[in-house]
Enzyme design. Structure first.
Site, mmCIF file in Angstrom:
data_model
loop_
_atom_site.group_PDB
_atom_site.id
_atom_site.type_symbol
_atom_site.label_atom_id
_atom_site.label_comp_id
_atom_site.label_asym_id
_atom_site.label_seq_id
_atom_site.Cartn_x
_atom_site.Cartn_y
_atom_site.Cartn_z
ATOM 1 N N GLY A 190 21.475 72.090 96.910
ATOM 2 C CA GLY A 190 21.298 70.571 95.980
ATOM 3 C C GLY A 190 21.231 71.349 94.591
ATOM 4 O O GLY A 190 21.464 71.838 93.506
ATOM 5 N N SER B 99 19.800 77.438 98.771
ATOM 6 C CA SER B 99 20.152 77.320 97.431
ATOM 7 C C SER B 99 18.777 76.319 97.277
ATOM 8 O O SER B 99 17.679 77.190 97.388
ATOM 9 C CB SER B 99 21.502 76.726 96.552
ATOM 10 O OG SER B 99 21.833 76.454 95.897
ATOM 11 N N TRP B 100 19.037 75.460 96.577
ATOM 12 C CA TRP B 100 17.847 74.482 96.169
ATOM 13 C C TRP B 100 17.365 74.353 97.402
ATOM 14 O O TRP B 100 15.855 74.145 97.429
ATOM 15 C CB TRP B 100 18.466 73.144 95.923
ATOM 16 C CG TRP B 100 17.390 72.043 96.266
ATOM 17 C CD1 TRP B 100 17.133 71.305 97.130
ATOM 18 C CD2 TRP B 100 15.718 72.161 95.449
ATOM 19 N NE1 TRP B 100 16.671 70.558 96.895
ATOM 20 C CE2 TRP B 100 15.365 71.211 95.683
ATOM 21 C CE3 TRP B 100 15.209 72.923 95.021
ATOM 22 C CZ2 TRP B 100 14.258 70.576 95.485
ATOM 23 C CZ3 TRP B 100 14.162 72.538 94.102
ATOM 24 C CH2 TRP B 100 14.008 70.845 94.472
ATOM 25 N N ASP C 215 27.023 86.996 94.401
ATOM 26 C CA ASP C 215 26.174 85.413 93.570
ATOM 27 C C ASP C 215 25.850 85.376 91.924
ATOM 28 O O ASP C 215 25.116 85.740 91.920
ATOM 29 C CB ASP C 215 24.449 85.498 94.569
ATOM 30 C CG ASP C 215 24.437 83.562 94.682
ATOM 31 O OD1 ASP C 215 24.943 83.271 93.345
ATOM 32 O OD2 ASP C 215 23.565 83.315 95.176
ATOM 33 N N HIS D 268 27.312 82.485 96.689
ATOM 34 C CA HIS D 268 26.721 81.409 96.454
ATOM 35 C C HIS D 268 27.214 80.713 97.995
ATOM 36 O O HIS D 268 26.376 80.291 98.324
ATOM 37 C CB HIS D 268 26.557 80.606 95.500
ATOM 38 C CG HIS D 268 25.164 79.852 94.881
ATOM 39 N ND1 HIS D 268 23.609 80.601 95.045
ATOM 40 C CD2 HIS D 268 24.804 78.802 95.559
ATOM 41 C CE1 HIS D 268 23.310 79.380 95.572
ATOM 42 N NE2 HIS D 268 23.104 77.889 96.154
#
Length: 318
Positions: free
Chosen positions: A43, A115-116, A271, A299
């Site tokens: 996120g 990701s985050w 990505d 991604h």
């Protein structure tokens, strides 16, 4: 293609009081006596999903999942404009993870995130390296301001029409300034219609950046229930407008603190939202990390990326 493990329900779950009037949802599944592992979602504000449970061999792992502050089943929810975002920062999330580890009586755990979630895993591990046994990361980010600027401005050269719409979602006077910061302010606006439009414009841009990937779910931002989408965008803008409260380049600079922690880094060559060079720089700074560049993945992932992730987790469970 390696299949994920079968669907599984948690054998235990709860709401952890982390202070600041926040309750963090957590759950554990698999083998209560198995190897402890924590899944850290992306996120920020994406929330955990039932599919994340299926990454871990239920016979060998005691898998822990949680929803970071303000999203998923944690309370209060960031879709509520009254929710105080000043107590939702990277330091708060790191402290929540450590409190959850203590609450569950875990000495050391494997950390896995994407990701985050990879940024948060790295930030936690650099602060508490003695609490981490191994690390597995996918779609690696460190949330440098340079990475944020790429995602919300630089990559616009590939999507000029969509980026112009994203830019034009803010007042004209702010279009050449800090777009992310302006969106963060719009998402705190007292008018719910302003907040909703800002969330829609942000989501449309995120989906556009991911739209060229041949694999993965289409429209991962906008194809969410409205409350979850609003919370996700509000939290993203809040974090990215503040550079995640991380000194620029600090995670790469402090990678030496990860020495001795075996790791697998998995990143898609396609990505556009987070190019491969960040994962490459991290692998160079962290000799214990093995980097796998996945040619058919962006991604959002692919079957090949999922195979490599499952394989890494299986290898570390032995």
């Amino acid at each position: 293609m390696a299949e994920p493990y079968p669907p599984i329900e948690p054998y235990e779950h709860g709401m952890l009081d982390v202070g600041d009037d926040n309750l963090v949802y957590w759950e554990t599944c698999g083998n209560p006596d198995g190897k402890p592992a924590l899944w850290v979602h992306g996120g920020p504000g994406g929330g955990s999903t039932a599919n994340a449970r299926r990454k871990f061999d239920p016979a060998r792992y005691r898998a822990v999942l949680f929803d970071q502050r303000g999203c998923g089943r944690s309370l209060p929810h960031a879709s509520d404009p009254a929710t105080d975002m000043s107590v939702n920062t990277t330091d708060h999330l790191i402290a929540d993870m450590e409190r959850l580890r203590e609450h569950l009586g875990i000495d050391r755990w494997l950390l896995c995130g994407g990701s985050w979630g990879s940024t948060l895993v790295l930030a936690y591990a650099e602060r508490y390296p003695h609490r981490v046994s191994e690390i597995v990361l996918v779609s690696v980010t460190t949330t440098r301001r340079s990475e944020i600027d790429w995602l919300y401005r630089g990559v616009g050269r590939f999507f000029p029409e969509e980026w112009e719409r994203f830019r034009d979602g803010v007042p004209e006077a702010d279009r050449d300034d800090d777009l992310v910061g302006t969106y963060a302010r719009l998402l705190e606006h007292p008018d719910p219609l302003v907040r909703e439009q800002a969330a829609l414009d942000w989501s449309a841009w995120e989906d556009a950046v991911l739209s060229l990937e041949p694999n993965g779910k289409p429209a991962p931002f906008s194809d969410r229930p409205s409350a979850d989408m609003l919370a996700l965008v509000r939290i993203c803008a809040h974090y990215f407008a503040n550079g995640a409260w991380l000194e620029e380049g600090a995670i790469l600079r402090d990678a030496g603190r990860l020495a001795g922690i075996p790791a697998v880094l998995i990143h898609g060559r396609l990505d556009l939202s987070g190019p491969l060079d960040t994962a490459w720089e991290l692998a160079k700074a962290w000799p214990d990390a093995q980097l796998h560049a996945i040619s058919d993945s962006g991604h959002k992932g692919s079957d090949t990326m999922s195979d490599r992730l499952l394989g890494a987790l299986d290898d570390f469970a032995r």
